[in-house]
Design a protein around this motif. Structure first.
Motif, short mmCIF file in Angstrom:
data_model
loop_
_atom_site.label_atom_id
_atom_site.label_comp_id
_atom_site.label_asym_id
_atom_site.label_seq_id
_atom_site.Cartn_x
_atom_site.Cartn_y
_atom_site.Cartn_z
N GLY A 13 64.35 20.40 25.77
CA GLY A 13 63.68 19.17 26.19
C GLY A 13 64.68 18.05 26.42
O GLY A 13 64.72 17.43 27.49
N MET A 14 65.52 17.78 25.44
CA MET A 14 66.39 16.60 25.53
C MET A 14 67.63 16.86 26.38
O MET A 14 68.07 15.97 27.12
CB MET A 14 66.78 16.13 24.12
CG MET A 14 67.21 14.70 24.08
SD MET A 14 65.96 13.61 24.82
CE MET A 14 66.85 12.08 24.85
N ASP A 37 73.01 27.55 26.69
CA ASP A 37 71.84 27.58 25.80
C ASP A 37 71.70 29.01 25.30
O ASP A 37 71.92 29.96 26.07
CB ASP A 37 70.57 27.14 26.56
CG ASP A 37 69.44 26.78 25.62
OD1 ASP A 37 69.02 25.61 25.62
OD2 ASP A 37 68.98 27.68 24.87
N ASN A 75 68.82 20.11 14.93
CA ASN A 75 69.67 19.23 14.11
C ASN A 75 70.68 19.95 13.22
O ASN A 75 71.77 19.44 12.98
CB ASN A 75 68.77 18.33 13.25
CG ASN A 75 67.78 17.57 14.09
OD1 ASN A 75 68.01 17.36 15.27
ND2 ASN A 75 66.67 17.15 13.50
N LYS A 96 70.73 12.59 18.19
CA LYS A 96 70.31 12.16 16.87
C LYS A 96 69.35 13.19 16.29
O LYS A 96 68.72 13.89 17.08
CB LYS A 96 69.66 10.78 16.90
CG LYS A 96 68.56 10.54 17.91
CD LYS A 96 67.39 11.44 18.09
CE LYS A 96 66.42 11.69 16.99
NZ LYS A 96 65.26 12.55 17.37
N ASN A 124 69.59 6.18 21.58
CA ASN A 124 69.15 5.56 22.82
C ASN A 124 68.08 4.48 22.64
O ASN A 124 67.91 3.62 23.49
CB ASN A 124 68.62 6.62 23.79
CG ASN A 124 67.62 7.55 23.13
OD1 ASN A 124 67.78 7.92 21.97
ND2 ASN A 124 66.59 7.95 23.85
N TRP A 163 61.16 24.38 15.72
CA TRP A 163 62.14 24.13 14.65
C TRP A 163 61.88 22.84 13.90
O TRP A 163 62.32 22.68 12.76
CB TRP A 163 63.57 24.17 15.23
CG TRP A 163 63.84 23.16 16.31
CD1 TRP A 163 63.75 23.33 17.65
CD2 TRP A 163 64.24 21.79 16.12
NE1 TRP A 163 64.06 22.18 18.32
CE2 TRP A 163 64.38 21.21 17.41
CE3 TRP A 163 64.52 21.01 15.00
CZ2 TRP A 163 64.76 19.89 17.59
CZ3 TRP A 163 64.89 19.69 15.19
CH2 TRP A 163 65.01 19.15 16.47
#
Ligand code: NAD
Length: 344
Positions: A13-14, A37, A75, A96, A124, A163
Motif C-alpha cells: 500500500g505505502m 517485494d 514494521n 514510520k 509525512n 500484519w
C-alpha cells in the motif's frame, strides 16, 4: 545536480503510494529505478508500471546505480533492512514507525552515524493541512495561549490488513496511527513532558491494541489528549483546541471548523440561565452573542512533496533534514512510556 536513484523495498500500500503519489519524479529530483517485494503478486503489479523488478534484497544492495532505498515493509523488518542498506552505502528513507522500539532505533542510528549515510523517517503527517492549521493558530496565538490540545482519529473498521494484527510485526494502533499523532504533538509543543497516563483498547480481541487514549502533561502546562479509535461509529472532531482567548475546532480532514474567540467587548451582560435537561444552568449557558466572535480557521498551503525535496537537499547539499532523527527518537521514547503507563 543529478536525480537520486531509488529502489523501493516493499511495494505494498505505502510503497506504491510513495512511487505514484509523493516522489516528485516530474522535477527529476528522485528517480525510481525499481522495486523489491517478497510477494510475487506485488512484483507482478509493479512490473506493469515498467519498474525494474529486483528478485532479492541482495540484488538491490549490490546494484551500484542505486543510491537510496525506501523501506515500506511491515514494521518489524525496518531495522534489519535499514542497517543492511546503510552498511553498503545506500541512503535510506524509512517508513514510520521507524522501528519497534528505541533500542532498535539506536542500533540503526549508530550505523547511520558510522557510515555517514542519510537516514530519514517519513513522518509525512507533519504536512497534513489540519495539522498545519493547528500549528499556525498555536504559533500566532489566534485563540490566545493554547493550554489544551485534543487530537483524535477515529474509524469504525477495526485494525486493517493482516500484519497489523500481530505483535511480532509491530501491529497495533499505537505504533500505526499513534506515531503520527504523537509526532505532530511533539513537533508542535516545545516543552518537556512531565506526566503520561494511557489506556490501550483490546476490545476487538486482538493481541495488539485496536486504539488508545493518552493524557500528556507538558512542563509548560499544556495538556494533550491523544486518541486513536477503530471502533467509533461516529467521530469526535479531529482537533479540539482550547486557548486563553477562545476555542477552535477542526472537524475533519475536510478542514471544516471554526474558532470562537472572546470579542473583548467590555460591559457585556452575564449569560442568562438556560433550561438544561430537568434543571437550570447559568454556568453551561452559551456565551452571549456580543461576548464572542466566530472566526474562520487560518488558511494554509499544504505542500505534498516537501519531504522528498528536503531529502534531496540533505543528500546533495547537506541541508538540515525536516524530520530529524532525534525528534523521531523522542516519539519512540514517548511510545514506550505510553505502553508502560497503560500497564501501570
Ligand atoms: P502492506 O502490507 O500494504 O505492504 C507491505 C509490503 O511489504 C507487502 O507488499 C509485502 O509483501 C512486502 N514485504 C514484507 N516483508 C518484506 C521484506 N522483508 N522485503 C521486501 N518486501 C517485503 O503495508 P503498508 O500499509 O504498505 O505498510 C508498510 C509500511 O508503511 C509500514 O511500516 C507502515 O506503518 C507504513 N505506512 C505509512 C503510512 C504513512 O502515512 N506514512 C501509511 C501507511 C503505511
Amino acid at each position: 545536480m543529478t536525480a537520486i536513484n531509488f529502489a523501493v523495498i516493499g511495494y505494498g500500500g505505502m510503497g506504491s503510494y510513495h512511487i505514484h503519489n509523493i516522489m516528485p519524479n516530474e522535477n527529476e529530483r528522485i528517480h525510481v529505478v525499481g522495486t523489491y517485494d517478497i510477494s510475487g503478486e506485488r512484483q507482478k503489479i509493479s512490473s506493469q508500471h515498467k519498474h525494474k523488478i529486483y528478485h532479492s534484497l541482495e540484488e538491490v544492495l549490490t546494484d551500484e546505480t542505486i543510491e537510496a532505498v525506501l523501506i515500506a515493509t511491515p514494521n518489524d523488518s525496518h531495522k534489519d533492512l535499514a542497517i543492511q542498506a546503510l552498511k553498503v552505502g545506500k541512503h535510506v528513507v524509512c517508513e514510520k514507525p521507524v522501528t519497534m522500539n528505541v533500542e532498535e532505533l539506536d542500533e540503526v542510528l549508530k550505523v547511520a552515524k558510522e557510515t555517514g549515510q542519510t537516514f530519514m523517517v517519513h513522518q509525512n503527517r507533519r504536512w497534513d493541512p489540519d495539522f498545519l492549521i493547528t500549528r499556525e493558530l498555536y504559533k500566532k496565538q489566534q485563540i490566545g495561549e493554547l493550554f489544551q490540545i485534543e487530537s483524535r482519529v477515529q474509524g469504525a473498521n477495526g485494525i486493517p490488513g493482516d500484519w497489523r494484527h500481530e505483535l511480532k510485526h509491530g501491529g497495533g494502533m499505537l505504533l500505526d496511527w499513534g506515531v503520527h499523532l504523537l509526532d505532530q504533538l511533539l513537533f508542535l509543543v516545545d516543552s518537556r513532558i512531565e506526566k503520561v497516563s494511557a489506556d490501550l483498547s483490546y476490545i476487538l480481541g486482538d493481541e495488539v491494541d485496536n486504539g488508545f487514549i493518552t493524557y500528556i502533561i507538558f512542563e509548560n502546562g499544556i495538556r494533550a489528549i491523544i486518541e486513536v479509535g477503530t471502533t467509533n461509529y461516529t467521530k469526535l472532531p479531529r482537533w479540539y483546541l482550547k486557548g486563553t482567548q477562545g476555542t477552535a475546532v477542526i472537524q475533519d480532514w475536510d478542514l471544516s471548523g471554526e474558532m470562537i474567540v472572546d470579542s473583548g467587548k467590555k460591559n457585556i451582560q452575564a449569560p442568562k440561565p438556560i433550561q438544561a435537561g430537568v434543571g437550570l444552568t447559568k454556568t453551561m449557558a452559551p456565551p452571549s452573542e456580543e461576548a464572542t466572535e466566530t472566526v474562520a480557521l487560518p488558511k494554509i498551503t499544504a505542500e505534498y512533496d516537501t519531504f522528498y525535496k528536503n531529502f534531496y537537499k540533505v543528500v546533495r547539499e547537506q541541508a538540515e533534514p525536516v524530520v530529524k532523527n532525534e525528534e523521531v527518537r523522542q516519539v519512540m521514547v514517548l511510545i514506550e512510556e505510553i505502553f508502560k503507563a497503560a500497564k501501570r
